[in-house]
Scaffold this active site. Structure first.
Site, short mmCIF file in Angstrom:
data_model
loop_
_atom_site.label_atom_id
_atom_site.label_comp_id
_atom_site.label_asym_id
_atom_site.label_seq_id
_atom_site.Cartn_x
_atom_site.Cartn_y
_atom_site.Cartn_z
N PRO A 44 35.33 -5.20 46.01
CG PRO A 44 33.94 -3.73 45.28
CD PRO A 44 33.84 -4.98 45.71
CG HIS B 163 32.27 -7.14 36.43
ND1 HIS B 163 33.53 -7.55 36.11
CD2 HIS B 163 31.71 -7.71 37.69
CE1 HIS B 163 33.49 -8.81 36.99
NE2 HIS B 163 32.81 -8.61 37.85
CG HIS C 170 38.61 -1.43 40.35
ND1 HIS C 170 38.97 -2.92 39.90
CD2 HIS C 170 39.72 -1.07 40.25
CE1 HIS C 170 40.01 -3.00 39.93
NE2 HIS C 170 40.80 -2.14 40.05
CG LEU C 171 32.81 3.99 40.97
CD1 LEU C 171 32.21 3.45 42.19
CD2 LEU C 171 33.16 5.38 41.43
CD GLN C 172 34.19 0.53 33.47
OE1 GLN C 172 33.85 -0.17 32.69
NE2 GLN C 172 35.23 1.40 33.37
CG ASP C 173 31.04 -2.74 38.01
OD1 ASP C 173 32.29 -2.09 38.33
OD2 ASP C 173 30.55 -3.67 38.77
#
Length: 364
Positions: free
Chosen positions: A135, A324, A298-301
């Site tokens: 990120p 991921h 990109h944030l879910q993991d």
């Protein structure tokens, strides 16, 4: 619960599914929080260069210092790590990677741990602020931070210098407020789009026109699809004091009436085309807005560990579940005993849920 009297290691397969650093980071974080010894095998088994990289070694050693842990295998290219935490010490910790190792991924491993300390902590890290396969620092500031607020988490992230591949030299400071426990979250109602904001930057010998190209292309796409909504993307060239080397990228964030924040980003490589980067980021963000997901891909993991530790049932509406994320679920289930469920709503979007263990700080 304190598991230190039971010296048996919980074993985590670092080659599971995604087979990258995700399993290492989450397993070590949960080991520190729960005081459960962990053995991680097959570390980064699916990567061209298996074993711990610079970034992972720094993460392991940082957590060793935070918890006075007994550790074996904390060296470059190690494929097995045994980690036994002893305590949790809130303090100021400094890490100099001496490379372009991702600062945000080092924060990822330590932030969940220091949340359960007895006083505020600070992480002062030197490395890469905006690098591939991690990120970007603005994404952590403007997408991760507002989403973690739903769990009751409070932190402040300041960028002192920007660092890009291959030299790094970026520096940022993360100030973390401790808490007693995490709230559960229900992020399933997208609401309606309110606004899009963004940051389009370049540095070094790269002309400011690259930033303007990214900005204009992204804004054009947003205005084409949602002409009535505000879209404010800042374009700038970082000063030599802020960034010594060449770098370029764009980070976008969309906010909704129900408090959802989703993001997308693109990072320049060798042959930088600002129009392509702006298009890539805006098209990705547009896909999230159109499908009305509350958590982007990109944030879910990154939320899995917090859902597992929270008090009560959490559920998030997101895009297709990534490897991921499935890896993060595997680690969380193995370490905590929670069970994650993935279902799909009528629009085909994924709903990830679990009943958290309600972990509480031993200091509060």
């Amino acid at each position: 619960m304190d598991y230190t009297k039971n010296a048996e290691f919980i074993e985590i397969d670092g080659g599971y599914l995604e087979g990258g650093g995700q399993a290492v980071r989450n397993a070590l974080s949960l080991s520190c929080i729960l005081k459960r010894p962990v053995r991680i095998i097959n570390i980064r088994a699916n990567r061209p260069n298996p074993g711990l990289s610079h970034q992972h070694v720094h993460g392991v050693n940082l957590l060793r210092n935070i918890t006075k842990a007994r550790v074996t295998g904390n060296h470059m290219h190690s494929t097995v790590v045994e980690f036994t935490p002893q305590t949790l010490i809130s303090d100021t910790y400094k890490v100099d990677t001496r490379t372009a190792a991702s600062i945000t991924l080092i924060y990822q491993v330590a932030l969940p741990v220091l949340l359960f300390g007895n006083k505020p902590s600070r992480l002062d890290v030197i490395g890469g602020t905006n690098v591939s396969f991690a990120p970007q620092i603005e994404y952590m500031q403007h997408v991760v931070e507002p989403n973690l607020k739903h769990f009751g988490i409070s932190f402040e992230l300041k960028v002192l210098q920007y660092g890009f591949y291959p030299r790094g030299n970026g520096r940022s400071v993360l100030d973390i407020e401790p808490l007693s426990s995490l709230k559960s979250v229900q992020l399933t109602d997208f609401g309606r789009l309110k606004s899009v904001v963004g940051w389009s930057y370049c540095s070094g010998r790269l002309p400011k026109s690259i930033s303007l190209d990214m900005q204009q292309t992204a804004q054009r796409e947003m205005h084409r699809l949602w002409p009535e909504n505000e879209c404010n993307i800042q374009a700038f060239k970082l000063s030599p004091e802020k960034a010594r080397d060449n770098g370029a990228g764009i980070v976008l964030s969309a906010s909704t009436s129900s408090g959802c924040v989703v993001g997308a980003a693109a990072l320049g490589d060798k042959n930088i085309d600002g129009h392509v980067l702006g298009s890539d980021a805006s098209c990705e963000l547009a896909s999230y807005i159109k499908s009305e997901v509350c958590i982007d891909g990109h944030l879910q993991d990154q939320l899995i560990i917090y859902m597992a530790l929270a008090s009560g049932r959490s559920i998030i509406k997101t895009s297709a579940v990534t490897k991921h994320t499935r890896t993060a679920m595997y680690v969380a289930e193995t370490m905590t005993g929670v069970k994650f469920e993935t279902t799909y709503d009528e629009s085909g979007q994924a709903l990830i849920s679990c009943d958290g263990i309600g972990h509480s700080s031993s200091f509060m």
